[in-house]
Design an enzyme around this catalytic site. Structure first.
Site, PDB file in Angstrom:
ATOM      1  N   LYS A  80       0.851  -1.205   0.000  1.00 20.03           N
ATOM      2  CA  LYS A  80       0.000   0.000   0.000  1.00 20.03           C
ATOM      3  C   LYS A  80       0.884   1.251   0.000  1.00 20.03           C
ATOM      4  O   LYS A  80       1.899   1.290   0.709  1.00 20.03           O
ATOM      5  CB  LYS A  80      -0.876  -0.038   1.250  1.00 20.03           C
ATOM      6  N   SER A 155      -9.668   1.642   3.022  1.00 24.03           N
ATOM      7  CA  SER A 155      -8.853   2.407   2.110  1.00 24.03           C
ATOM      8  C   SER A 155      -7.807   1.602   1.336  1.00 24.03           C
ATOM      9  O   SER A 155      -7.258   2.086   0.361  1.00 24.03           O
ATOM     10  CB  SER A 155      -8.137   3.514   2.899  1.00 24.03           C
ATOM     11  N   SER A 179      -9.713  -0.716   7.169  1.00 19.66           N
ATOM     12  CA  SER A 179      -9.152  -0.577   5.816  1.00 19.66           C
ATOM     13  C   SER A 179      -8.467  -1.798   5.238  1.00 19.66           C
ATOM     14  O   SER A 179      -8.126  -1.805   4.053  1.00 19.66           O
ATOM     15  CB  SER A 179      -8.168   0.583   5.770  1.00 19.66           C
TER      16      SER A 179
HETATM   17  N1  GLN Z   1     -12.922   3.809   6.532  1.00 24.45           N
HETATM   18  C1  GLN Z   1     -12.363   4.180   7.787  1.00 24.45           C
HETATM   19  C2  GLN Z   1     -11.994   5.641   7.767  1.00 24.45           C
HETATM   20  O1  GLN Z   1     -12.302   6.235   6.801  1.00 24.45           O
HETATM   21  C3  GLN Z   1     -11.149   3.327   8.063  1.00 24.45           C
HETATM   22  C4  GLN Z   1      -9.931   3.784   7.387  1.00 24.45           C
HETATM   23  C5  GLN Z   1      -8.740   2.942   7.711  1.00 24.45           C
HETATM   24  O2  GLN Z   1      -8.841   1.892   8.336  1.00 24.45           O
HETATM   25  N2  GLN Z   1      -7.593   3.437   7.324  1.00 24.45           N
HETATM   26  O3  GLN Z   1     -11.433   6.181   8.674  1.00 24.45           O
END
Ligand code: GLN
Length: 485
Positions: A80, A155, A179
C-alpha cells in the site's frame, strides 16, 4: 448466477512450481507484470517496479539454485502506498506527497525483503487511508474486479484488488478502522488486522497513531499467516510495538474447532445488515456448531457508540499528524506565495483533498479548548468502555464472529457525497481498532449479484493464532467442500 473467477496462485502452489522447475521467480514476476498491464483499467497500482522486480527475481532464482533461499523466496508482494520503501515514491494517494521519495524502508518491508520476498509495486488507496472505497485518491478510483462499476472498498482497495485478481501473491495494507478487512470483504480475499502493536508502524505514514496497524492480504489463510509471521514482533524503531513473543502461526492451521467457544454479538446482526450477508454468515456459524464448536450469543453493549467515538478520536489524531505537511518540509509547495503564512495555507489548501480537509477540520474542532472536554475527553472514556466490552466477552469466548460490512460492494459515486453513509460501511470494523484486538476477513461466498461477502472473526489481544485457526478450518472444510453459494 455466474460468479467471476480469477487466476490466482497461493504461495504453496508457487513454491511447488519453483521446486519442480515449472516456474522461475523471473517468469513469475513477468507474468504478474503482464497481468498488471492487462488489468490496468482497475487502477490498483500507483507505481510498478518493473525493472527492479525482474532484477530481484533473477537474484532470488540464483539463491534458490544454490540452496540458500529464505522463507518467502518467490512470494511477490504489493505494498500500500502509505508504507515506505527506500528510494521509491510514497504518495499516500495525495497531491501533497505526489513526488515524495522515502529515505528508508518500513520495518515490515525490511523484514519481508530479508526473507527474499519480491516487491512488485505500490497500491492505490484513499488519500492518507481516509475512506472506505478507494475513491478519495488523487490518482483516481480503483475499480472492483467483480463489477467494475463498483468500489473495491477502502482504504486499502488497491492491495485487495491486486490479490483478488492475481496481480501479486500477497499484499500489505494498513487498518485504522477497517481498511484491510472491508476491502478484503468487497474483493473476496483474506485480510488480517493484527493486534495494535503486533506489527511495527515504523515507516507507515501516520493517520491515527493509536489505531493504525499494518497487516497482510492473501488468497489463503496460510498466505496471510506466512506474511504475519515475518512482519510481527518488537521493533526498536517503534516504541508502541509490543514486546510479546511471536508464536508459530502455522501451528494453528489444519486444526479442528472442537470445544472452541464462538460468541455472536446480537448488536452486529440487527437493522441495516443485508439479508444475504446475514444468511451466508449464519450458514458458516451453523457449520462451526456442527463441527463441535460451542456457539453462544453475547452482547457488546456499547456498540451504538462505535462510529461516533471512532470519528472523534481518529480525526483528532489525524489533525495533529497531518500538521507536518506544511509546504516547508515535505512534498508539494504552492507557487506564487508572498508570506510564510500564505505558503502554509495555499500548500495545504491545494495539496489535500476534500475528505482529508474535512477530517482535519473535525479533528481541530474536537481538540479545541472549548470542546475538548465535551468531545475528545468523552470519546476517550467511551473508548475504554468499548474495550471493556471486548475484555468481558473474551472471558467467555475464544473468538467473536460478525459480518465484516453491512453490504457488499456499492457503486462508484454512490456514497462519496454523503460522508455519513460512507462512514457507516465500517460499522462492524471500527470497534476492533478502538479495542486494539486482532480480526480477519474471511471470504463467505457471493450474493445474488455475484459480489463477494465477507465474515469477520475477532480474537483476543495477541491471539491472531486462534482466528487463523478458525479461518483455515472454514477455508478447508466449508469453502472447499460444503459451500456452493
Ligand atoms: N474507513 C475508515 C476511515 O475512513 C477506516 C480507514 C482505515 O482503516 N484506514 O477512517
Amino acid at each position: 448466477m455466474k460468479v467471476k473467477k480469477f487466476d490466482v496462485l497461493t504461495y504453496d502452489e508457487i513454491r511447488e512450481k519453483l521446486t519442480s522447475g515449472e516456474l522461475t521467480c523471473e517468469s513469475l514476476v513477468k507474468s504478474y507484470l503482464g497481468k498488471i498491464k492487462e488489468f490496468r483499467r482497475l487502477n490498483a497500482f500507483i507505481s510498478v517496479f518493473e525493472e527492479k522486480a525482474i532484477q530481484r527475481a533473477i537474484e532470488i532464482d540464483e539463491k534458490i539454485k544454490s540452496g540458500d533461499a529464505e522463507k518467502l523466496a518467490g512470494m511477490v508482494i504489493a505494498v500500500k502506498d502509505n508504507i515506505c520503501i527506500k528510494d521509491e515514491k510514497c504518495t499516500c494517494a495525495s497531491k501533497i506527497l505526489e513526488n515524495f521519495i522515502s529515505l528508508y524502508n518500513a520495518t515490515a518491508v525490511e523484514r519481508l525483503l530479508k526473507e527474499d520476498a519480491i516487491i512488485i509495486g505500490k497500491t492505490n488507496l484513499d488519500e492518507f487511508a481516509m475512506g472506505s472505497s478507494t475513491e478519495n485518491s488523487y490518482f483516481g478510483p480503483t475499480l472492483n474486479p467483480y463489477d467494475e462499476e463498483r468500489v473495491p472498498g477502502g482504504s486499502s482497495g488497491g492491495s485487495a484488488v491486486a490479490v483478488a485478481v492475481g496481480l501479486s501473491t500477497t499484499a500489505l495494507g494498513s487498518d485504522t478502522g477497517g481498511s484491510i478487512r472491508q476491502p478484503a470483504s468487497f474483493c473476496g480475499v483474506y485480510g488480517l488486522k493484527p493486534t495494535y502493536g503486533r506489527v511495527s508502524r515504523f515507516g507507515l505514514v501516520a493517520f491515527a497513531s493509536s489505531f493504525d496497524v499494518i497487516g497482510p492480504f492473501g488468497n489463503s489463510t496460510k498466505d496471510v499467516a506466512l506474511v504475519l509471521q515475518v512482519i510481527a514482533g518488537r521493533d526498536e524503531f517503534d516504541s508502541t510495538s509490543a514486546d510479546v513473543p511471536v508464536p508459530d502461526y502455522l501451528s494453528f492451521l489444519d486444526k479442528d474447532v472442537k470445544g472452541l467457544k464462538v460468541g455472536i454479538p446480537q448488536e452486529y446482526f440487527s437493522q441495516g445488515l443485508d439479508d444475504e450477508i446475514r444468511e451466508a454468515i449464519e450458514r458458516r456459524i451453523d457449520f462451526l456448531r456442527e463441527s463441535g464448536a460451542i456457539v453462544e450469543k453475547i452482547s457488546l453493549p456499547h456498540t451504538d457508540y462505535n462510529i461516533p467515538t471512532y470519528y472523534i478520536l481518529v480525526t483528532a489524531e489525524a489533525s495533529s499528524n497531518l500538521a507536518r505537511y506544511d509546504g516547508a518540509r515535505y512534498g508539494f509547495r504552492a507557487e506564487g506565495v508572498k508570506t510564510l503564512y500564505e505558503m502554509y495555507v495555499k500548500s495545504r489548501s491545494q495539496g489535500f483533498g476534500a475528505e482529508v480537509k474535512r477530517r482535519i477540520m473535525l479533528g481541530t474542532y474536537v481538540l479545541s479548548a472549548g470542546y475538548y472536554e465535551a468531545y475528545y475527553r468523552k470519546a476517550q472514556k467511551v473508548r475504554r468502555l468499548i474495550k471493556e466490552d471486548f475484555d468481558k466477552a473474551f472471558e467467555k469466548v475464544d473468538v467473536i464472529i460478525t459480518p465484516t460490512s453491512p453490504t457488499t460492494a456499492f457503486r462508484i459515486g454512490e456514497k462519496v457525497d454523503d460522508p455519513l453513509q460512507m462512514y457507516l460501511s465500517d460499522i462492524y470494523t471500527v470497534s476492533v481498532n478502538l479495542a486494539g484486538v486482532p480480526a480477519i476477513n474471511v471470504p463467505a461466498g457471493f450474493d445474488s449479484k455475484g459480489l463477494p461477502i465477507g465474515m469477520q472473526i475477532i480474537g483476543n489481544q495477541f491471539d491472531e493464532g486462534t482466528i487463523l485457526r478458525v479461518s483455515d478450518f472454514l477455508e478447508k472444510n466449508y469453502d472447499k467442500k460444503v459451500n456452493n453459494d
